[in-house]
Design a protein around this motif. Structure first.
Motif, PDB file in Angstrom:
ATOM      1  N   UNK A 410      12.107  -8.957  20.407  1.00 43.52           N
ATOM      2  CA  UNK A 410      11.352  -7.865  21.043  1.00 43.52           C
ATOM      3  C   UNK A 410      10.307  -7.320  20.070  1.00 43.52           C
ATOM      4  N   UNK A 414       6.255  -7.319  20.821  1.00 46.06           N
ATOM      5  CA  UNK A 414       5.372  -6.151  20.748  1.00 46.06           C
ATOM      6  C   UNK A 414       4.436  -6.185  19.543  1.00 46.06           C
ATOM      7  N   UNK A 424      12.568   1.223  12.764  1.00 47.24           N
ATOM      8  CA  UNK A 424      13.245   1.167  14.074  1.00 47.24           C
ATOM      9  C   UNK A 424      14.618   1.830  14.036  1.00 47.24           C
ATOM     10  N   UNK A 425      14.941   2.468  15.143  1.00 48.41           N
ATOM     11  CA  UNK A 425      16.214   3.189  15.263  1.00 48.41           C
ATOM     12  C   UNK A 425      17.282   2.241  15.812  1.00 48.41           C
ATOM     13  N   UNK A 426      17.791   1.374  14.927  1.00 48.07           N
ATOM     14  CA  UNK A 426      18.833   0.416  15.315  1.00 48.07           C
ATOM     15  C   UNK A 426      20.207   1.032  15.074  1.00 48.07           C
ATOM     16  N   UNK A 427      21.175   0.530  15.791  1.00 47.13           N
ATOM     17  CA  UNK A 427      22.507   1.138  15.744  1.00 47.13           C
ATOM     18  C   UNK A 427      23.217   0.837  14.422  1.00 47.13           C
TER      19      UNK A 427
ATOM     20  N   UNK B 325       8.890   7.444  11.603  1.00 47.95           N
ATOM     21  CA  UNK B 325       8.208   7.740  12.860  1.00 47.95           C
ATOM     22  C   UNK B 325       8.987   8.606  13.840  1.00 47.95           C
ATOM     23  N   UNK B 326      10.303   8.788  13.603  1.00 54.57           N
ATOM     24  CA  UNK B 326      11.127   9.525  14.555  1.00 54.57           C
ATOM     25  C   UNK B 326      12.275   8.658  15.024  1.00 54.57           C
ATOM     26  N   UNK B 327      12.994   9.137  16.013  1.00 51.89           N
ATOM     27  CA  UNK B 327      14.202   8.433  16.456  1.00 51.89           C
ATOM     28  C   UNK B 327      14.200   8.305  17.980  1.00 51.89           C
ATOM     29  N   UNK B 328      15.033   7.391  18.466  1.00 53.00           N
ATOM     30  CA  UNK B 328      15.271   7.335  19.910  1.00 53.00           C
ATOM     31  C   UNK B 328      16.744   7.630  20.226  1.00 53.00           C
ATOM     32  N   UNK B 329      17.495   8.091  19.215  1.00 55.12           N
ATOM     33  CA  UNK B 329      18.870   8.537  19.496  1.00 55.12           C
ATOM     34  C   UNK B 329      19.872   7.411  19.647  1.00 55.12           C
ATOM     35  N   UNK B 330      19.702   6.351  18.852  1.00 55.26           N
ATOM     36  CA  UNK B 330      20.638   5.232  18.922  1.00 55.26           C
ATOM     37  C   UNK B 330      21.910   5.543  18.148  1.00 55.26           C
ATOM     38  N   UNK B 409      17.198  -0.233  22.390  1.00 57.75           N
ATOM     39  CA  UNK B 409      16.556   0.797  21.570  1.00 57.75           C
ATOM     40  C   UNK B 409      15.091   0.438  21.323  1.00 57.75           C
ATOM     41  N   UNK B 410      14.829  -0.843  21.091  1.00 56.21           N
ATOM     42  CA  UNK B 410      13.442  -1.249  20.833  1.00 56.21           C
ATOM     43  C   UNK B 410      12.636  -1.197  22.127  1.00 56.21           C
ATOM     44  N   UNK B 411      13.275  -1.512  23.244  1.00 58.39           N
ATOM     45  CA  UNK B 411      12.597  -1.400  24.542  1.00 58.39           C
ATOM     46  C   UNK B 411      12.240   0.064  24.823  1.00 58.39           C
ATOM     47  N   UNK B 413      11.835   2.356  22.542  1.00 59.14           N
ATOM     48  CA  UNK B 413      10.819   2.659  21.519  1.00 59.14           C
ATOM     49  C   UNK B 413       9.425   2.318  22.014  1.00 59.14           C
TER      50      UNK B 413
END
Lengths: 457, 457
Positions: A410, A414, A424-427, B325-330, B409-411, B413
């Motif tokens: 992915x 992108x 990236x916010x990976x787990x 850059x910030x988080x997406x809450x993963x 999470x990347x999707x 993002x």
């Protein structure tokens, strides 16, 4: 008036298209005929190595939908052992040879060509001998299972790609002595040589004799049955040979009808899976698709693409709107305890596509180092020197390693730079990853590498 | 002239910042002092539940870099059991209480505040009794291990978040009878209620008594040691209590110095981890960060963010350029054989953020259904009704399920729509996924769901 849809090929792409079209248009609106020359439809060809290896014991479990479901529930006229022998675009009809050998014409308004791929079978002395098996169709797999019942002792697998390696493992599991022959200098030539070398080591660890840089020149036989595989330098005794030489799009029927075929020999379509010929669609291993990194057409035989493309064609025939955007070349495989995955371009492919690829191998673990069951894994990231963009990635590791390729696929999709990937916010939790996931570590190392090169100018 | 960097807090964020700064600037250019009030630095706090549960037997294995490495190899003056008690921005100095209790001033040119989080410890009757444990620091974990040696029989875990659940599992492994109490109506309130209910079922399967919607009102004690936990309706006998009530940013020191603190009580920084105060940086659990979907500030205590933010601060102090850059809450967690993961927004969070969330649970398997070891998993995707954009996703399943959250999470993002996700080139082979990966199936179902809603207008 009822429209007539004819689908040539009853596997992943064809039956996905038929099902999706039916989902949106009832039998009074759309009559659907699906022609399958083999004895099985809608099965997982990718499951064949596990059937041969014995992990899967029930042939029927590979069939995702039984013919009765198509016929009775979905009102799709699925005909097995029925071959399309000609497409006549002027008559808007397909010439069909049925199970009894009788010829007839099947008229269509819409046509889906889903004829799959044909195996690369070498035109070499002795190639017709008994005991030499392809493993492309479920019928091939069943034939190979029967051959195993005759108790062969020594097998040679020709070709070190995904199928070749999976078959080598399957035959090791069956207790055969197994040799692997590949004309290339490494197995898995979809990887960079340094990553491919890790696979060669793993194969040898499994007791497989690996012969690289050896082109097969012929087969020796006795009484019509294979006895050995001959290469330039070697004669490898074998009472069973499995050919895993890759495939090419099975586009002959389409080409003969004047439907456009690309340089990959795959049928050309747009993103909605339409050929340039009105009312003619194509999907699956017989088409060529667009590589989103190289920006070149490619033909990649893979069930997941076939299913998606079939779905897209079916939705569009059904009156909906869907498109298949292309691929980034993601693939994954397992050889005993080793997992292998790749996405994007290799270093060589990237250079051919006009990038300036830079890559490095990084080692990490699948879980926190202190957590039980942490396994080793290596990632190679290939980045463009000028822009830092991730062009491709490759993983070789043990359990839990390979599925990380999806995150990288992915990221490639992108057009992320390696520095962007580090954010990236990976787990993260110890049973799942080190606090820096291997994907993030690899991105950091790649970013640092590029920065060092940048400083050197 | 040598600049002076003082780092307050010797764990993930602080020591990452110190190491990265040192990597780019030698000891003659930058003197680095790191102050850690506890007895340990640079350890994995996330590993504590596994130490308590016995999967990890060596305390030292949780330490990623030993103090000597910082002191001798990196020339970082790391001082353990040394507390920063005040920041004086006018004097540009930190007041420090050393191991002996002596006070002194440590001047700085650059300051990194990495004071972490403080546990939510209820101010309730009896909360000071013996046998009531937090599990935030490695010292807490060691204290709990010692308490286990005294042979407690019945434990109550207060709080059903990640730490609470991991601790409940740990105590079950140690053979205790375990009850879990949470004031909310579901465990894991970072998930939607329907997904949280799956966790409650799983916990009960493990023999944990789960009491939901029960707010703790106090603790009973005898001879200074806890004997029970009281809620509005229940009295739960306990000779061991573990508090897993979540945390809030430990920003008191910064706030007292006049450094800006946001509505989350986290220290405010820009993407380069600079506070608005010249030369003062902050990183890790003590800061607030930016949620890329809700566009709101959030405070999320997680080792992976702390490490990244510390790295970013350190690179910038070192003269490089990096940003967070910030988080997406993963987030991801494991409770016995169950894996739980989430990313993006829950349905309720999405509604609060102004979206019109639509979600559905889909069930699939971790491998091809016919492949040995295929495990069940459920995915819930939450999409925006108007745009089809993926706002969040949640996974509950067995082995091999949860790490798929990274792809989602990347999707999230990249603000992908669920229909776009159906086209992604994710890896497929039977040992790793069904031919439609659960991520793709969930996206298809979500897209179909949205299309049906669209038709209804």
């Amino acid at each position: 008036m009822t429209e007539r849809l004819v689908v040539i090929g009853g596997d992943a792409a064809g039956m996905s298209a038929a099902s999706q079209a039916r989902d949106r248009r009832g039998p009074d609106d759309l009559r659907i005929v699906a022609l399958e020359k083999g004895a099985h439809a809608s099965y997982s060809a990718c499951g064949i190595p596990y059937l041969v290896g014995g992990e899967v014991t029930d042939v029927e479990s590979l069939v995702s939908r039984r013919p009765e479901v198509f016929r009775d529930t979905l009102d799709i006229d699925l005909r097995l052992r029925t071959e399309a022998v000609e497409i006549d675009l002027d008559r808007r009809a397909v010439a069909v040879r049925d199970e009894e050998g009788d010829l007839g014409w099947e008229p269509f308004d819409q046509l889906v060509i889903a004829t799959g791929a044909v195996p690369g079978r070498p035109d070499l002395p002795g190639a017709g001998a008994g005991g030499i098996h392809g493993v492309q169709t479920l019928d091939d797999g069943i034939a190979l299972l029967r051959a195993l019942e005759r108790g062969p002792r020594e097998a040679v697998v020709v070709g070190g790609g995904y199928i070749g390696l999976e078959m080598a493992e399957a035959l090791v599991r069956r207790g055969l002595k197994v040799s692997l022959v590949d004309a290339a200098g490494q197995p898995m030539s979809t990887l960079d040589p340094d990553m491919g070398a890790l696979i060669a080591d793993a194969l040898r660890d499994l007791g497989i004799r690996v012969h690289l840089g050896e082109r097969v020149e012929g087969f020796e036989e006795s009484g019509g049955h294979v006895t050995a595989v001959r290469t330039e330098n070697l004669t490898l005794p074998a009472d069973l040979v499995v050919l895993g030489l890759g495939t090419r799009p099975n586009s002959a029927l389409a080409e003969a009808a004047g439907i456009e075929v690309g340089e990959t020999s795959g049928i050309r379509t747009d993103r909605r899976m339409r050929t340039p010929t009105e009312g003619v669609w194509a999907a699956g291993d017989c088409v060529e698709t667009f590589h989103l990194v190289s920006r070149q057409p490619v033909a990649i035989a893979l069930g997941t693409h076939a299913n998606k493309q079939g779905r897209v064609a079916g939705i569009n025939i059904g009156g909906g709107h869907a498109s298949f955007p292309g691929v980034v070349g993601t693939a994954v495989s397992k050889i005993c305890e080793y997992e292998v995955a790749r996405t994007g371009l290799t270093t060589a492919e990237a250079a051919r596509a006009g990038f300036e690829p830079v890559g490095e191998i990084m080692e990490s673990t699948t879980r926190a180092g202190y957590y039980p069951g942490a396994r080793r894994m290596k990632i190679k990231m290939i980045a463009d020197r000028g822009t830092g963009r991730l062009l491709g990635a490759q993983i070789v590791g043990q359990e839990g390693a390979a599925k990380r390729i999806d995150a990288l696929a992915i990221a490639v999709w992108h057009e992320m730079t390696v520095e962007e990937i580090t954010g990236l916010d990976l787990s993260y939790a110890p049973p799942f990853a080190p606090v820096w996931d291997p994907v993030l570590i690899a991105a950091r190392k790649a970013a640092e590498h590029l920065e060092r090169l940048g400083r050197r100018g």
